[in-house]
Design a protein around this motif. Structure first.
Motif, PDB file in Angstrom:
ATOM      1  N   ILE A 141       1.342   0.470   1.300  1.00 25.60           N
ATOM      2  CA  ILE A 141       2.274   1.350   2.319  1.00 25.60           C
ATOM      3  C   ILE A 141       1.094   1.784   3.578  1.00 25.60           C
ATOM      4  O   ILE A 141       1.773   1.733   4.649  1.00 25.60           O
ATOM      5  CB  ILE A 141       2.735   2.453   1.542  1.00 25.60           C
ATOM      6  CG1 ILE A 141       3.809   1.909   0.689  1.00 25.60           C
ATOM      7  CG2 ILE A 141       3.512   3.346   2.669  1.00 25.60           C
ATOM      8  CD1 ILE A 141       4.663   3.047  -0.415  1.00 25.60           C
ATOM      9  N   GLU A 142       0.233   2.098   3.244  1.00 26.37           N
ATOM     10  CA  GLU A 142      -0.738   2.766   3.986  1.00 26.37           C
ATOM     11  C   GLU A 142      -1.125   1.606   5.014  1.00 26.37           C
ATOM     12  O   GLU A 142      -1.396   1.639   6.362  1.00 26.37           O
ATOM     13  CB  GLU A 142      -1.946   3.408   3.534  1.00 26.37           C
ATOM     14  CG  GLU A 142      -1.867   4.680   2.844  1.00 26.37           C
ATOM     15  CD  GLU A 142      -1.208   5.821   3.860  1.00 26.37           C
ATOM     16  OE1 GLU A 142      -1.850   5.920   5.049  1.00 26.37           O
ATOM     17  OE2 GLU A 142      -0.289   6.483   3.610  1.00 26.37           O
ATOM     18  N   PHE A 143      -1.173   0.346   4.535  1.00 29.84           N
ATOM     19  CA  PHE A 143      -1.741  -0.790   5.462  1.00 29.84           C
ATOM     20  C   PHE A 143      -0.559  -0.854   6.264  1.00 29.84           C
ATOM     21  O   PHE A 143      -0.425  -1.392   7.720  1.00 29.84           O
ATOM     22  CB  PHE A 143      -2.017  -1.778   4.586  1.00 29.84           C
ATOM     23  CG  PHE A 143      -2.354  -3.188   5.166  1.00 29.84           C
ATOM     24  CD1 PHE A 143      -3.304  -3.448   5.819  1.00 29.84           C
ATOM     25  CD2 PHE A 143      -1.384  -4.365   5.246  1.00 29.84           C
ATOM     26  CE1 PHE A 143      -3.666  -4.599   6.505  1.00 29.84           C
ATOM     27  CE2 PHE A 143      -1.579  -5.394   5.780  1.00 29.84           C
ATOM     28  CZ  PHE A 143      -2.673  -5.550   6.442  1.00 29.84           C
ATOM     29  N   LYS A 151       1.831   1.030   7.414  1.00 31.41           N
ATOM     30  CA  LYS A 151       1.703   2.131   8.275  1.00 31.41           C
ATOM     31  C   LYS A 151       1.071   1.776   9.491  1.00 31.41           C
ATOM     32  O   LYS A 151       1.248   2.055  10.670  1.00 31.41           O
ATOM     33  CB  LYS A 151       1.715   3.512   7.766  1.00 31.41           C
ATOM     34  CG  LYS A 151       2.738   4.026   6.897  1.00 31.41           C
ATOM     35  CD  LYS A 151       2.267   5.467   6.140  1.00 31.41           C
ATOM     36  CE  LYS A 151       1.720   6.388   6.895  1.00 31.41           C
ATOM     37  NZ  LYS A 151       1.168   7.361   6.159  1.00 31.41           N
ATOM     38  N   LYS A 152      -0.094   1.448   9.103  1.00 32.18           N
ATOM     39  CA  LYS A 152      -1.303   0.935  10.151  1.00 32.18           C
ATOM     40  C   LYS A 152      -0.863  -0.318  11.099  1.00 32.18           C
ATOM     41  O   LYS A 152      -1.008  -0.190  12.286  1.00 32.18           O
ATOM     42  CB  LYS A 152      -2.666   0.812   9.286  1.00 32.18           C
ATOM     43  CG  LYS A 152      -3.847   0.433  10.522  1.00 32.18           C
ATOM     44  CD  LYS A 152      -4.902   0.546   9.668  1.00 32.18           C
ATOM     45  CE  LYS A 152      -6.166   0.032  10.606  1.00 32.18           C
ATOM     46  NZ  LYS A 152      -7.283  -0.301  10.278  1.00 32.18           N
ATOM     47  N   VAL A 153      -0.634  -1.243  10.373  1.00 31.43           N
ATOM     48  CA  VAL A 153      -0.259  -2.608  11.003  1.00 31.43           C
ATOM     49  C   VAL A 153       1.064  -2.566  11.649  1.00 31.43           C
ATOM     50  O   VAL A 153       1.098  -2.730  13.000  1.00 31.43           O
ATOM     51  CB  VAL A 153      -0.080  -3.763  10.078  1.00 31.43           C
ATOM     52  CG1 VAL A 153       0.484  -5.011  10.827  1.00 31.43           C
ATOM     53  CG2 VAL A 153      -1.298  -3.991   9.391  1.00 31.43           C
ATOM     54  N   PHE A 154       2.028  -1.868  11.313  1.00 32.50           N
ATOM     55  CA  PHE A 154       3.249  -1.972  12.010  1.00 32.50           C
ATOM     56  C   PHE A 154       3.812  -0.585  12.418  1.00 32.50           C
ATOM     57  O   PHE A 154       5.097  -0.508  12.997  1.00 32.50           O
ATOM     58  CB  PHE A 154       4.471  -2.480  10.869  1.00 32.50           C
ATOM     59  CG  PHE A 154       4.322  -3.925  10.358  1.00 32.50           C
ATOM     60  CD1 PHE A 154       4.196  -4.961  11.482  1.00 32.50           C
ATOM     61  CD2 PHE A 154       4.046  -4.084   9.145  1.00 32.50           C
ATOM     62  CE1 PHE A 154       4.254  -6.398  10.807  1.00 32.50           C
ATOM     63  CE2 PHE A 154       3.736  -5.557   8.826  1.00 32.50           C
ATOM     64  CZ  PHE A 154       3.775  -6.445   9.726  1.00 32.50           C
ATOM     65  N   ASP A 155       3.131   0.426  12.426  1.00 28.73           N
ATOM     66  CA  ASP A 155       3.601   2.068  12.602  1.00 28.73           C
ATOM     67  C   ASP A 155       4.781   2.151  11.532  1.00 28.73           C
ATOM     68  O   ASP A 155       5.730   2.718  12.310  1.00 28.73           O
ATOM     69  CB  ASP A 155       3.559   2.021  14.141  1.00 28.73           C
ATOM     70  CG  ASP A 155       3.893   3.313  14.295  1.00 28.73           C
ATOM     71  OD1 ASP A 155       3.451   4.235  13.808  1.00 28.73           O
ATOM     72  OD2 ASP A 155       4.540   3.600  15.613  1.00 28.73           O
ATOM     73  N   ALA A 156       4.800   1.785  10.482  1.00 29.92           N
ATOM     74  CA  ALA A 156       5.916   1.988   9.565  1.00 29.92           C
ATOM     75  C   ALA A 156       6.073   3.251   9.212  1.00 29.92           C
ATOM     76  O   ALA A 156       5.230   4.210   9.318  1.00 29.92           O
ATOM     77  CB  ALA A 156       5.632   1.132   8.288  1.00 29.92           C
TER      78      ALA A 156
END
Length: 141
Positions: free
Chosen positions: A17-19, A21-26
């Motif tokens: 999830i954190e990844f 969030k960082k990659v896609f601004d999820a």
């Protein structure tokens, strides 16, 4: 009816999830760990499972993605971590989907009531696609 991609991870769901969030601004909608689930004397939660993710939802753009970690001891094979979650409107619709998908396929979890859904089950169809069938909680008592 709604169809969501569902990612199954092997104990590293929080990192995934954190990844994203960082990659896609999820945008994280919600996260629940196994330790936060209602206690059940029939299925006590082992300590090594308490911090694993039982269910999470996040958005990438307009798309909702669901995620959960495997329960310790359950099999996990890289390549099998993506399936589809079908959100049925009611128990009858869920049963129709579940029954049709299991013809020539394999039952992974019988369709049953859970604390989050009046009818939830997992089935792999005859083409090898795994579906989680869930029901909106409106008719869940």
């Amino acid at each position: 009816m709604k169809v969501n991609p569902y990612i199954v991870t092997n104990g590293n769901g929080g990192e995934v999830i954190e990844f994203y969030k960082k990659v896609f601004d999820a945008e994280v909608i919600g996260v629940q760990t196994f330790g936060q689930m209602p206690a059940s004397p029939d299925m006590p939660i082992p300590d090594e499972a308490k911090n694993r993710i039982a269910h999470a939802m996040f958005k990438i753009g307009e798309s909702e993605i669901m995620l959960s970690d495997t329960f310790p001891g359950n099999p996990f094979q890289l390549g099998d971590q993506l399936n589809l979650c079908i959100m049925a409107d009611d128990k009858e619709q869920a049963k129709r989907y579940y029954d049709a998908l299991q013809e020539g396929g394999k039952v992974d979890m019988p369709l049953q009531e859970t604390f989050w859904s009046p009818a939830y089950g997992i089935v792999t169809d005859k083409f090898g696609v795994t579906f989680q069938i869930s029901t909106a909680g409106k008719d869940h008592q």
